[in-house]
Design a protein around this motif. Structure first.
Motif, PDB file in Angstrom:
ATOM      1  N   CYS A  84      43.583  23.555  27.938  1.00  0.00           N
ATOM      2  CA  CYS A  84      42.880  24.841  27.957  1.00  0.00           C
ATOM      3  C   CYS A  84      41.963  25.022  26.754  1.00  0.00           C
ATOM      4  N   ALA A 117      46.110  26.210  33.818  1.00  0.00           N
ATOM      5  CA  ALA A 117      45.606  24.850  34.028  1.00  0.00           C
ATOM      6  C   ALA A 117      44.157  24.908  34.507  1.00  0.00           C
ATOM      7  N   PRO A 118      43.301  24.058  33.966  1.00  0.00           N
ATOM      8  CA  PRO A 118      41.878  24.115  34.313  1.00  0.00           C
ATOM      9  C   PRO A 118      41.597  24.101  35.815  1.00  0.00           C
ATOM     10  N   ASP A 119      42.373  23.376  36.593  1.00  0.00           N
ATOM     11  CA  ASP A 119      42.117  23.312  38.032  1.00  0.00           C
ATOM     12  C   ASP A 119      42.516  24.583  38.768  1.00  0.00           C
ATOM     13  N   LEU A 120      43.200  25.512  38.096  1.00  0.00           N
ATOM     14  CA  LEU A 120      43.612  26.771  38.722  1.00  0.00           C
ATOM     15  C   LEU A 120      42.914  27.989  38.120  1.00  0.00           C
ATOM     16  N   GLN A 121      42.056  27.773  37.143  1.00  0.00           N
ATOM     17  CA  GLN A 121      41.355  28.891  36.518  1.00  0.00           C
ATOM     18  C   GLN A 121      40.427  29.562  37.519  1.00  0.00           C
ATOM     19  N   GLN A 129      38.392  23.340  26.501  1.00  0.00           N
ATOM     20  CA  GLN A 129      37.318  24.138  27.109  1.00  0.00           C
ATOM     21  C   GLN A 129      36.829  25.218  26.140  1.00  0.00           C
ATOM     22  N   SER A 176      41.511  31.869  39.600  1.00  0.00           N
ATOM     23  CA  SER A 176      42.310  32.272  40.769  1.00  0.00           C
ATOM     24  C   SER A 176      43.042  33.601  40.564  1.00  0.00           C
TER      25      SER A 176
END
Length: 167
Positions: free
Chosen positions: A26, A89-93, A29, A95
């Motif tokens: 996280c 987690a970056p793939d769930l940001q 980023q 949401s």
């Protein structure tokens, strides 16, 4: 609990390694957004994470066994609930998970808390938008770490109409 039934649970010492991994993912980023690697979360060790797990009320979300999100809070200066390490987690940001965790950590603040405080990167526009939508206000009159801004919110209003997400 999340809308899909996933529980938000207290972190345990056994979560430290996964928390460190999530934190690094996280805050890389954040380093890019703020053009600096001088962010404390990027420089913490596993021992540092283990130590703060003993000092902060920390909550995590797991999906299919994977630790995907976390948040922490603690009382500072008697009546201020310090909120930190909101991480998804970056793939769930994007949401809504971060906002749900923000609501949860406010709802579990102890009785007597008068305000909430948190910090984010001065160039972290996405984070600042989320916090402002949640009722936080930039406080340029309060000291912030280099490259960061501080945001606050009164706890009185929020506590009256919010229940902890785990209930």
């Amino acid at each position: 609990m999340l809308d899909d039934g996933t529980p938000i649970v207290r972190a345990t010492p056994g979560d430290a390694g996964e928390l460190l991994t999530l934190q690094r993912a996280c805050w890389v980023q954040e380093a890019l957004a703020n053009d600096t690697v001088d962010i404390p979360a990027l420089h913490e060790s596993l021992d540092d994470v283990r130590a703060w797990l003993g000092e902060w009320d920390t909550y995590v979300v797991r999906r299919a066994g994977r630790l995907v999100a976390a948040v922490r809070g603690r009382v500072e200066h008697g009546d201020t609930w310090d909120i930190g390490r909101i991480m998804v987690a970056p793939d769930l940001q994007g949401s809504g998970l971060g906002r749900t965790l923000l609501d949860h950590i406010q709802a579990v603040a102890p009785a007597g808390v008068a305000s909430y405080v948190l910090f984010t990167g001065a160039a972290s526009a996405r984070n600042q938008r989320m916090y402002k939508k949640a009722g936080f206000r930039l406080r340029r009159d309060l000291p912030a770490p280099p490259g960061a801004v501080v945001l606050t919110k009164s706890a009185r209003r929020h506590k009256a109409d919010t229940q902890p997400a785990h209930l």
